[in-house]
Design an enzyme around this catalytic site. Structure first.
Site, short mmCIF file in Angstrom:
data_model
loop_
_atom_site.label_atom_id
_atom_site.label_comp_id
_atom_site.label_asym_id
_atom_site.label_seq_id
_atom_site.Cartn_x
_atom_site.Cartn_y
_atom_site.Cartn_z
N ARG A 91 -2.49 -7.04 3.24
CA ARG A 91 -3.36 -8.30 3.39
C ARG A 91 -3.66 -8.95 2.14
NH1 ARG A 91 -9.12 -8.93 4.35
NH2 ARG A 91 -8.77 -10.83 3.34
N HIS A 109 3.94 -1.52 -5.83
CA HIS A 109 4.98 -2.51 -5.28
C HIS A 109 6.40 -1.92 -5.18
CE1 HIS A 109 6.48 -6.53 -3.86
NE2 HIS A 109 7.31 -6.23 -4.55
N ALA A 173 9.70 7.91 -5.45
CA ALA A 173 9.41 7.74 -6.86
C ALA A 173 8.05 7.05 -6.92
CB ALA A 173 10.63 6.65 -7.55
C1 GAR Z 1 5.11 1.56 0.15
O1 GAR Z 1 6.58 1.47 -0.38
C2 GAR Z 1 4.46 0.36 -0.77
O2 GAR Z 1 5.00 0.35 -2.14
C3 GAR Z 1 4.84 -0.77 0.12
O3 GAR Z 1 4.41 -0.46 1.31
C4 GAR Z 1 4.93 0.77 1.63
C5 GAR Z 1 3.71 1.66 1.93
O4 GAR Z 1 3.87 2.88 2.47
N1 GAR Z 1 3.77 -1.84 -0.53
C6 GAR Z 1 3.99 -3.19 -0.51
O5 GAR Z 1 4.94 -3.52 0.21
C7 GAR Z 1 3.23 -4.25 -0.69
N2 GAR Z 1 3.45 -5.35 -0.77
P1 GAR Z 1 2.76 4.08 2.74
O6 GAR Z 1 1.80 3.40 3.57
O7 GAR Z 1 3.66 5.16 3.25
O8 GAR Z 1 2.12 4.39 1.19
#
Ligand code: GAR
Length: 195
Positions: A91, A109, A173
């Site tokens: 969000r 990101h 990573a």
């Molecule tokens: C992760 O890959 C994060 O970098 C990405 O969502 C995923 C969440 O995974 N974030 C975005 O795209 C932000 N715009 P997680 O809930 O297992 O940490």
């Protein structure tokens, strides 16, 4: 030690990697709160099982975004939070909230910023024919995915990759990068300064 809140919307695997790292006795921060904008986020259960306080703040329960973000701010202050880590928090936060936490809020990101701000980063890196991809931890500023970079990690794009295989390589990573970047900020080794 520095008290950290992690904001999530789903699975929370990055949050779990921060929780894991913070268990080490010499880690400079502890995860004091996990807050989700989605009641069903899997990460909430992971956090509760780890004995961490959790909260859910849903946009739909508030008249507007500013009031919703004010509620998030109240939770952060109630838990005496020093630093906020966005980890798959999907969000967009209001400029007022971001400014209130500027220099004290990080995001991860899944791209080598400034490339591929926004969504579908893995498919976009593949479609562009890039040889490498990766992830970035940066300070949050009001403009999306645009704040000063704390750390990046690169992974190769391999023949036969699809968005899922590439996302898995990047995610591994991420799990190494975020705890390291948070530690640098928590120790005051990296700081947001005026341009
Ligand atoms: C992760 O890959 C994060 O970098 C990405 O969502 C995923 C969440 O995974 N974030 C975005 O795209 C932000 N715009 P997680 O809930 O297992 O940490």
């Amino acid at each position: 030690t520095v008290r950290v809140a992690v904001l999530i919307s789903g699975r929370g695997s990055n949050m779990a990697s921060l929780v894991e790292a913070a268990r080490e006795p010499d880690y400079p921060a502890r995860i004091a709160l996990v807050l989700s904008n989605k009641p069903g986020a899997g990460g909430l259960e992971t956090a509760s099982e780890a004995g961490i306080a959790t909260a859910v703040v849903r946009l739909r329960d508030f008249p507007d975004r500013a009031e919703c973000d004010a509620e998030i701010d109240r939770f952060l202050r109630e838990h005496r939070i020093d630093l906020v880590c966005l980890a798959g928090f999907m969000r967009i936060l209001t400029p007022g909230f971001v400014q209130a936490w500027e220099g004290r809020m990080l995001n991860i990101h899944p791209s080598l910023l400034p490339k591929y701000k926004g969504l579908d980063t893995h498919a976009r890196a593949l479609a562009a024919g890039d040889a490498e991809h990766g992830c970035t931890v940066h300070f949050v500023v009001p403009e999306l995915d645009s704040g000063p970079i704390v750390a990046q990690s690169r992974v190769p794009i391999l023949p036969g990759d699809d968005p899922d295989s590439l996302a898995a390589r990047v995610l591994a990573a991420e799990h190494a990068l975020y705890p390291q970047a948070l530690a640098q900020v928590a120790r005051g080794e990296v700081r947001l300064t005026e341009a």
